[in-house]
Design a protein around this motif. Structure first.
Motif, short mmCIF file in Angstrom:
data_model
loop_
_atom_site.label_atom_id
_atom_site.label_comp_id
_atom_site.label_asym_id
_atom_site.label_seq_id
_atom_site.Cartn_x
_atom_site.Cartn_y
_atom_site.Cartn_z
N PHE A 165 58.42 -148.19 -45.38
CA PHE A 165 58.48 -147.05 -44.47
C PHE A 165 57.32 -146.11 -44.78
O PHE A 165 56.97 -145.90 -45.95
N LEU A 166 56.75 -145.51 -43.73
CA LEU A 166 55.53 -144.72 -43.90
C LEU A 166 55.55 -143.51 -42.99
O LEU A 166 55.92 -143.60 -41.81
N LYS A 167 55.12 -142.38 -43.54
CA LYS A 167 54.91 -141.18 -42.74
C LYS A 167 53.65 -140.49 -43.25
O LYS A 167 53.49 -140.30 -44.46
N VAL A 168 52.76 -140.14 -42.33
CA VAL A 168 51.50 -139.50 -42.70
C VAL A 168 51.38 -138.20 -41.93
O VAL A 168 51.50 -138.19 -40.69
N GLU A 169 51.12 -137.09 -42.65
CA GLU A 169 50.93 -135.78 -42.03
C GLU A 169 49.61 -135.21 -42.52
O GLU A 169 49.23 -135.39 -43.68
N PHE A 170 48.93 -134.49 -41.61
CA PHE A 170 47.62 -133.93 -41.96
C PHE A 170 47.52 -132.49 -41.47
O PHE A 170 48.26 -132.06 -40.58
N ASP A 171 46.58 -131.77 -42.04
CA ASP A 171 46.34 -130.36 -41.73
C ASP A 171 46.27 -130.13 -40.22
O ASP A 171 45.55 -130.83 -39.50
N ASP A 172 47.03 -129.14 -39.71
CA ASP A 172 46.94 -128.84 -38.28
C ASP A 172 45.73 -127.97 -37.94
O ASP A 172 45.49 -127.66 -36.78
N LYS A 173 44.97 -127.56 -38.98
CA LYS A 173 43.69 -126.86 -38.83
C LYS A 173 43.82 -125.48 -38.18
O LYS A 173 42.85 -124.96 -37.65
N THR A 174 45.00 -124.91 -38.25
CA THR A 174 45.18 -123.57 -37.67
C THR A 174 45.10 -122.47 -38.72
O THR A 174 44.94 -121.30 -38.37
N GLU A 175 45.22 -122.82 -39.99
CA GLU A 175 45.18 -121.83 -41.05
C GLU A 175 43.75 -121.57 -41.50
O GLU A 175 42.92 -122.49 -41.53
N PRO A 176 43.41 -120.33 -41.87
CA PRO A 176 42.06 -120.03 -42.36
C PRO A 176 41.79 -120.75 -43.68
O PRO A 176 42.63 -120.80 -44.56
N ARG A 177 40.58 -121.32 -43.79
CA ARG A 177 40.22 -122.05 -45.00
C ARG A 177 39.31 -121.18 -45.87
O ARG A 177 38.17 -121.53 -46.16
N ASP A 178 39.82 -120.02 -46.26
CA ASP A 178 39.05 -119.14 -47.13
C ASP A 178 39.94 -118.68 -48.29
O ASP A 178 41.05 -119.17 -48.45
N PHE A 179 39.45 -117.73 -49.09
CA PHE A 179 40.13 -117.35 -50.32
C PHE A 179 40.41 -115.85 -50.34
O PHE A 179 39.63 -115.06 -49.82
N THR A 180 41.52 -115.50 -50.97
CA THR A 180 41.89 -114.10 -51.14
C THR A 180 41.91 -113.77 -52.62
O THR A 180 42.53 -114.49 -53.43
N PHE A 181 41.24 -112.69 -52.96
CA PHE A 181 41.17 -112.28 -54.37
C PHE A 181 42.48 -111.63 -54.80
O PHE A 181 43.06 -110.82 -54.08
#
Length: 537
Positions: free
Chosen positions: A192-208
């Motif tokens: 059995f297999l399930k694959v999920e990937f980033d929906d690309k809606t979240e910001p890809r940066d960093f918070t100090f």
């Protein structure tokens, strides 16, 4: 006799043993004193260092060798250059940086969580034909980050800690591509297999985090994943010997190949990924031995299928509470080809301006970076004289709400020609002030901010940003532009600036070419701007 001479006069240190008739024997005598009595050292032991000596490394010698790289032995026995490159130059350069995060390829594998078969949760308990709802987190057996090349073959139990022969693994973490482009993942398995990937809606940066002095990755919500495939249930349980897995329509244990597109990705950005593999004991027919294996490979842009190496994969908590490092800070503060910083990390689109007068309010994306340079900066700029010089229309664009990547599907061989980093974008679903962050040739463009709506097979207009004060849509005649909408920075319009638009033409004296040369342009000079209407000279 030679022995008596040595006994009387000894060896003259000033002659470097040159007064010994047999130099090899003299060295043997010296080395013999270093032995432990079991075996003597001889001159042959140090012969290999005969020609080694200290020497200064000249600039020319270093330059000629600086690009020498480390190689590794591939699985076929052949040598190949190690990726990322390790050169003499980046080992010896006087300027050094700490990366902290492996900014390039330096991951440690995905977080692997192991569950026995009793942890499988379904809508109907014990019914493998009902929906799989994940594993019971309270029954977690262990976690690690074992990965290597993504090839897993379990001849007995998946891990020795399991009570049963079956159960599963859930890998979770980040994938970081090394080049821009569209990626796919190819998986071979019989379970059995399930694959999920980033929906690309979240910001890809960093918070100090001022408390810890570290940074946290904002793309950390693992509920925001897109399911690429869900092959986790049987079509029926009346006869398990004939039941097939919903989706691929193959029996449990029969090896199948699944190819899944991850879509367009930006190099060195970290994307969430989750891969779930298991064999539910309730789905195994009696007296049947099910092979337990999964093989996970990657198809990178312009490349064939290859092993998904652990260096591209990072554990789930890797990017939380860590030091970004001055190397990344150096890169992100460098001047981009667009003239300013880009995307969520700088002045294209999302930060407050800095070059303002006292009492003024800064606007988004209006600043250029201060630059100090001991050498003269030479620029060649000619103002455009036609609207066609600054606007490029691209057909067949796929715009998705809250996703910064826009796909271009017009099948033209040069579909991204004319688009540059920094260009403004406008069209369906696009917010005013949106700019190009990255261009993936003939495939996709990355923009910031993300679109506010979906648009399929739409035409987008890309506007040259060099020298651009502002733009918008308006009603144009020979004396004014009125009813301006979908605009940005129009309040920055000033007298004697050039307005380019269809239907306008005049003559300019282009002093960048010759003080006396007149040039016809599809535009006019601004006489005044009252905040809503442009009046021409």
């Amino acid at each position: 006799m030679a022995g008596k001479v040595f006994s009387k006069f000894g060896l003259k240190r000033s002659l470097n043993l040159a007064d010994v008739p047999n130099k090899k024997q003299a060295i043997n005598n010296l080395l013999d004193g270093l032995s432990d009595g079991a075996e003597s050292f001889t001159w042959e032991d140090i012969e290999l260092i005969r020609d080694i000596y200290l020497s200064d490394l000249s600039t020319g010698t270093f330059t000629s060798a600086s690009n020498a790289t480390v190689k590794q032995i591939a699985t076929n026995g052949q040598l190949r250059v190690y990726n990322p490159l390790i050169t003499l130059e980046n080992r010896f350069d006087k300027a050094y940086f700490t990366t902290s995060e492996p900014y390039f390829a330096g991951g440690d594998g995905l977080t692997a969580s192991y569950y026995d078969t009793n942890a499988v949760q379904r809508t109907l308990s014990g019914d493998p034909s009902s929906t799989f709802n994940g594993f019971n987190p309270e029954l977690l057996i262990k976690t690690d980050n074992f990965w290597e090349r993504g090839n897993f073959s379990y001849t007995n139990k998946i891990i020795i800690d399991f009570a049963s022969l079956y159960g599963g693994v859930q890998w979770e973490g980040y994938f970081k591509p090394s080049t821009d482009g569209t990626y796919s993942i190819r998986i071979r398995t019989g379970g059995f297999l399930k694959v999920e990937f980033d929906d690309k809606t979240e910001p890809r940066d960093f918070t100090f985090d001022p408390i810890t002095g570290t940074f946290n990755y904002n793309n950390y919500d693992f509920t925001k994943l897109t399911t690429l495939t869900d092959q986790t249930q049987l079509d029926q349980i009346t006869d398990l010997s004939t039941a097939v897995i919903v989706g691929p329509e193959t029996k449990l244990g029969e090896t199948r190949t699944v190819t899944l597109s991850l879509g367009p990705l930006v190099k060195w950005e970290a994307y969430k990924i989750r891969i779930t593999y298991f064999i539910d004991q309730e789905a195994v027919p009696e007296d049947t031995d099910i092979t337990k294996s999964i093989d996970i490979n990657m198809i990178a842009p312009g490349s064939g299928e290859s092993n998904l190496n652990y260096k591209s994969l990072f554990t789930k908590d890797y990017f939380q509470n860590y030091d970004i490092g001055d190397f990344r800070d150096f890169l992100e503060n460098s001047i981009s080809v667009a003239g300013t910083e880009i995307g969520s990390k700088g002045t294209i689109g999302d930060v407050q301006g800095t070059f303002i007068s006292s009492g003024e309010t800064s606007t988004l994306g209006d600043s250029y970076r201060n630059v100090n340079n001991v050498n003269p900066i030479i620029t060649n700029y000619k103002f455009p004289t036609s609207i066609s010089e600054i606007e490029t229309d691209i057909l067949g664009c796929e715009v998705k709400k809250n996703i910064t990547t826009i796909s271009i599907t017009n099948n033209q061989p040069n579909s991204t020609e004319g688009i540059e980093t920094g260009n403004y974008v406008f069209g369906s679903g696009i917010l005013p002030g949106t700019r190009v962050v990255n261009v993936i040739t003939n495939s996709n463009i990355e923009v910031f901010p993300a679109p506010f709506d979906n648009a399929t097979d739409t035409t987008l207009t890309f506007v040259e940003h060099r020298g651009l004060v502002g733009f918008g849509n308006g009603v144009v005649d020979q004396s004014t532009v009125a009813n301006i909408s979908f605009s940005i920075n129009v309040n920055d319009f000033e007298r004697n600036q050039i307005v380019l638009s269809q239907g306008l033409s005049t003559n300019f004296i282009d002093q960048t070419v010759s003080p006396s040369e007149n040039k016809t342009a599809e535009g006019k000079l601004i006489s005044e701007f009252d905040g809503s209407t442009i009046t021409f000279q």
